[in-house]
Design an enzyme around this catalytic site. Structure first.
Site, mmCIF file in Angstrom:
data_model
loop_
_atom_site.group_PDB
_atom_site.id
_atom_site.type_symbol
_atom_site.label_atom_id
_atom_site.label_comp_id
_atom_site.label_asym_id
_atom_site.label_seq_id
_atom_site.Cartn_x
_atom_site.Cartn_y
_atom_site.Cartn_z
ATOM 1 N N CYS A 79 0.843 -1.207 0.000
ATOM 2 C CA CYS A 79 0.000 0.000 0.000
ATOM 3 C C CYS A 79 0.874 1.252 0.000
ATOM 4 O O CYS A 79 1.515 1.572 1.009
ATOM 5 C CB CYS A 79 -0.918 -0.025 1.221
ATOM 6 S SG CYS A 79 -1.794 1.514 1.528
ATOM 7 N N CYS A 82 0.009 3.977 2.564
ATOM 8 C CA CYS A 82 0.427 3.556 3.903
ATOM 9 C C CYS A 82 1.857 3.997 4.194
ATOM 10 O O CYS A 82 2.195 4.315 5.339
ATOM 11 C CB CYS A 82 0.321 2.040 4.049
ATOM 12 S SG CYS A 82 -1.349 1.368 3.891
#
Length: 321
Positions: A79, A82
């Site tokens: 991700c 993230c």
């Protein structure tokens, strides 16, 4: 990406939590028991940020939440957003100095926890206060807005649940690491992040653009530029009007593009991609190209390694060819 509620006002509504009085009483009882057993003393700074999993969730999150708010960061290695949000949350956990604890959960290894919290996309941030789970926001967000949310959380956790946080043992701090060597573009990248935090999206775009002019392959600048451009586009939108226009006009390409931007900012990644793939499928000429280009731009925001990007690229190829 910013949270669904872009202003983030009212995102921490603990007044709506059922049985708050009972939860507070349990928290006070747990603290008294910890004190009786000699616990409740100062904690080392390293304990402010922890990795947890399904096996340790009861101890690391639920039990700890009777002493201090526990903020949960749902993340994954693939991700890209993230990678922007998680280091920021780590830094804030230490800066808040025991007023909350950050628990990091890898969704790939903890699917059950992801399902129990109803996580629809990552990054997703929740809090647990005196055993009560509360959604905070989904998607990355400017630091100023995250601070506002954490301040609300800390304030209400103290006022309604009596959670005043942990005492951090400054003497237990790890030795300071050697100062990292500054990269050639650190100043511009830092300025771009400062501009994002201040809501100066045009300034952030210029700063990231300056980095890319000198280093076209700079991954951080590419991601940052895509995010700044997206946030700049949605900042002045009337979300209700945009969504109504998209619903009323399936063939209105600008409306579909604007709605896709809102979808992505709200963390609805697959909805954004699906909307634009469908728009490409049913249009031609300049309209088709506009939808295709915006879809490619949104791929940059999410990151090339995200499996949702891979799936959407395949879907785009099918409707184009």
């Amino acid at each position: 990406m910013q949270p669904r509620n872009m202003s983030m006002s009212g995102v921490v509504d603990l007044a709506a939590v059922k049985a708050a009085g009972e939860a507070k009483a349990k928290a006070e009882q747990a603290r008294a028991e910890a004190a009786r057993q000699g616990g409740g003393g100062a904690v080392p700074p390293a304990s402010l940020v922890i990795d947890t999993d399904e096996a340790g969730f009861e101890r690391d999150v639920l039990q700890r939440s009777t002493e201090v708010p526990v903020v949960i960061d749902f993340w994954a290695e693939w991700c890209e957003p993230c990678k922007q949000l998680s280091p920021l949350l780590d830094r804030l956990a230490h800066e808040y100095n025991g007023r909350f604890v950050l628990a990091k959960i890898d969704v790939d290894a903890n699917q059950m926890l992801m399902q129990q919290f109803g996580v629809q996309g990552i990054p997703a941030v929740f809090a647990v206060v005196a055993g009560q789970a509360l959604p905070l926001f989904q998607g990355a967000a400017p630091e100023a807005q995250i601070r506002q949310t954490l301040d609300q959380l800390v304030q209400v956790a103290e006022e309604r649940f009596g959670l005043t946080g942990l005492t951090v043992d400054a003497d237990g701090a790890a030795p300071e690491a050697a100062e990292p060597v500054a990269g050639p573009h650190d100043g511009l990248l830092g300025a771009a992040m400062d501009a994002l935090d201040a809501g100066d999206f045009d300034g952030a775009v210029r700063a990231y653009g300056n980095v890319l002019a000198d280093d076209p392959g700079n991954t951080e600048a590419k991601l940052g530029l895509a995010q700044a451009e997206l946030l700049g586009r949605v900042a002045g939108m009337d979300a209700g009007a945009v969504r109504k226009a998209a619903a009323d006009g399936p063939a209105d390409v600008p409306a579909q593009i604007a709605a896709a931007d809102l979808d992505l900012v709200g963390g609805h990644v697959e909805d954004a991609f699906g909307r634009l793939v469908e728009t490409v499928r049913r249009t031609a000429g300049a309209d088709r190209d506009a939808a295709r280009v915006r879809l490619l731009e949104l791929f940059e925001v999410v990151g090339p390694d995200d499996p949702r990007v891979t799936a959407a690229r395949q879907a785009l190829a099918r409707v184009l060819f």
